[in-house]
Design a protein around this motif. Structure first.
Motif, PDB file in Angstrom:
ATOM      1  N   LYS A 265       0.826  -1.212   0.000  1.00 38.51           N
ATOM      2  CA  LYS A 265       0.000   0.000   0.000  1.00 38.51           C
ATOM      3  C   LYS A 265       0.857   1.257   0.000  1.00 38.51           C
ATOM      4  O   LYS A 265       0.452   2.291  -0.557  1.00 38.51           O
ATOM      5  N   LEU A 269       0.112   4.305  -2.524  1.00 40.20           N
ATOM      6  CA  LEU A 269      -0.205   5.644  -2.036  1.00 40.20           C
ATOM      7  C   LEU A 269       0.813   6.667  -2.535  1.00 40.20           C
ATOM      8  O   LEU A 269       0.461   7.809  -2.847  1.00 40.20           O
ATOM      9  N   VAL A 293      -5.372  10.264   1.186  1.00 36.30           N
ATOM     10  CA  VAL A 293      -6.184   9.506   2.133  1.00 36.30           C
ATOM     11  C   VAL A 293      -6.099   8.034   1.749  1.00 36.30           C
ATOM     12  O   VAL A 293      -6.312   7.671   0.584  1.00 36.30           O
ATOM     13  N   ASP A 294      -5.782   7.191   2.699  1.00 37.38           N
ATOM     14  CA  ASP A 294      -5.647   5.767   2.404  1.00 37.38           C
ATOM     15  C   ASP A 294      -7.013   5.110   2.311  1.00 37.38           C
ATOM     16  O   ASP A 294      -7.661   4.816   3.314  1.00 37.38           O
ATOM     17  N   ASN A 295      -7.463   4.889   1.078  1.00 41.03           N
ATOM     18  CA  ASN A 295      -8.702   4.156   0.855  1.00 41.03           C
ATOM     19  C   ASN A 295      -8.591   3.413  -0.478  1.00 41.03           C
ATOM     20  O   ASN A 295      -7.589   3.522  -1.199  1.00 41.03           O
ATOM     21  N   LYS A 296      -9.613   2.670  -0.824  1.00 38.38           N
ATOM     22  CA  LYS A 296      -9.589   1.816  -2.022  1.00 38.38           C
ATOM     23  C   LYS A 296      -9.407   2.642  -3.289  1.00 38.38           C
ATOM     24  O   LYS A 296      -8.623   2.283  -4.173  1.00 38.38           O
ATOM     25  N   THR A 298      -8.018   5.598  -3.663  1.00 38.46           N
ATOM     26  CA  THR A 298      -6.674   6.169  -3.745  1.00 38.46           C
ATOM     27  C   THR A 298      -5.669   5.124  -4.199  1.00 38.46           C
ATOM     28  O   THR A 298      -4.793   5.381  -5.032  1.00 38.46           O
ATOM     29  N   ARG A 299      -5.774   3.917  -3.653  1.00 37.61           N
ATOM     30  CA  ARG A 299      -4.847   2.854  -4.054  1.00 37.61           C
ATOM     31  C   ARG A 299      -5.055   2.483  -5.519  1.00 37.61           C
ATOM     32  O   ARG A 299      -4.086   2.214  -6.232  1.00 37.61           O
TER      33      ARG A 299
END
Length: 422
Positions: A265, A269, A293-296, A298-299
């Protein structure tokens, strides 16, 4: 590119149900039950292109530690720690080992894959294509214990540095195995012998050689081009007859919508951040400096940007990559950068190789060294991915080199391939 390794051995493979072309076959993560051939202890053949110790996602980071800073002009990361994902592609006979490989100090990563094939002792030998990942030998050793099988062959099916950098350390883990390499090995900017990479006593792979120890179950065809750019392009394709599986290195790819599990991740990111590369390639457009922001979503954005930078030189659509990514993903294709820098320059050689593969091998799945695998695909799907060769063969040789700048419209007009029965 990344180093990878493959082990293969003859043994009937269980086919997976047909899906849409290019759709990855279902496979199982590590913890596969031990398999023993009906006639005794199976054998393994390994091709090299990954690292030397493999570890599962649950393994401690210390078990994955190594040190490697090599490569010109950009070293290959990660430099100290690589996670290895082991999956069972065909139950009881074909396993895949994947690791992340990054370009230097950038935020661009892809996966690199080693394939292992198990064969019964009654077979004359075992071998197929791949590239050993750094730290892959640990998982390979675990698999060997499960199968009660020795590694008999290690195969390097390409010339590329990123695929052979870990071949030396990997082969030292299995000193009794015979190393086989694609012909015409070279390096740049200094053309160094294989011994410099720690590879000794290797034998060359020859085109359609029926004298190999694995010839009864695995066939091979060599693409060996004249010099293109700084050196010749050489790739060996293999066909595992019991499973009807085609194994290649860089010839074709299938880009999945979701990033491979081995890519962390942190890398995704970092790629999603509007950094210097995005600002330069946006050509004057305003680039917001929004926090990550770490979310689906963004990845996924990070993965989409990685893919476009891997497949093209200087893509102009990194700010909002989803539309261009959609045109490149979920289909069997030739990487645009390989198409432009290599295949467009030697279309006759490539056409001959592709046609021989399609004519002689009734495969129904493909395992490449990068992106998704195994892929449900037939000979007609494979030929469709190389349809662009006809255009180059018809055109004037002076106009064979296409522009490397990304043109989404040309790909948008290309219909997606559909599965066909061979």
């Amino acid at each position: 590119m990344a180093a990878t390794s493959v082990a293969s051995a003859p043994r009937p493979l269980r086919a997976t149900p047909r899906q849409a072309v290019g759709a990855p076959c279902h496979h199982h993560h590590h913890h596969a039950p031990p398999f023993h051939g009906p006639r005794g202890r199976p054998r393994l053949a390994v091709s090299a292109s990954a690292g030397d110790e493999a570890s599962s996602g649950s393994a401690s980071s210390s078990s994955r530690f190594y040190f490697n800073i090599t490569g010109f002009p950009f070293p290959l990361g990660p430099f100290l720690n690589r996670r290895t994902i082991r999956t069972e592609a065909v139950k009881g006979s074909v396993w895949l080992f994947e690791q992340e490989q990054a370009l230097g100090f950038s935020s661009v990563s892809t996966n690199t894959r080693m394939t292992v094939i198990s064969s019964a002792p009654a077979a004359s030998g075992c071998t197929p294509p791949s590239h050993p990942p750094k730290n892959a030998s640990r998982y390979c050793t675990s698999l060997i214990k499960e199968l009660g099988a020795p590694v008999e062959h290690i195969v390097l099916p390409t010339f590329a540095y990123e695929h052979k950098v870990f071949l030396g350390p990997f082969s030292r883990k299995f000193p009794k195995a015979q190393v086989w390499v694609a012909p015409r090995q070279w390096s740049w900017p200094v053309n160094l012998p294989l011994e410099f990479f720690g590879v000794f006593r290797s034998k060359p792979l020859e085109d359609e050689d029926d004298g190999t120890p694995w010839a009864a179950e695995i066939e091979q065809k060599v693409l060996s081009s004249p010099e293109v750019g700084i050196g010749p392009y050489v790739e060996v394709a293999f066909y595992h007859k019991p499973s009807r599986t085609l194994l290649v290195t860089d010839a074709v790819i299938f880009v999945p919508r979701q990033p491979p599990e081995c890519i962390g991740k942190e890398s995704l990111l970092a790629a999603a951040k509007n950094g210097l590369a995005v600002k330069i390639l946006s050509k004057g457009r305003e680039v917001p400096d929004d926090p990550i922001v770490d979310n689906k979503l963004t990845r996924e954005k990070g993965w989409e940007r990685m893919v476009l930078q891997i497949l093209f030189l200087g893509p102009s659509n990194l700010l909002e990559p989803n539309a261009s990514f959609a045109q490149m993903s979920q289909k069997l294709i030739v990487s645009p950068i390989v198409k432009t820098l290599v295949f467009s320059k030697v279309p006759e050689k490539v056409r001959d190789w592709v046609d021989r593969i399609a004519a002689d091998w009734p495969f129904r799945r493909i395992i490449p060294a990068h992106f998704a695998a195994p892929i449900n695909a037939s000979r007609s799907d494979f030929l469709a991915a190389f349809a662009f060769l006809d255009e180059f063969l018809r055109s004037d040789p002076q106009h064979r080199l296409a522009s490397l700048s990304y043109s989404p419209h040309s790909w948008a007009r290309r219909p997606a391939t559909s599965p066909r029965t061979t």
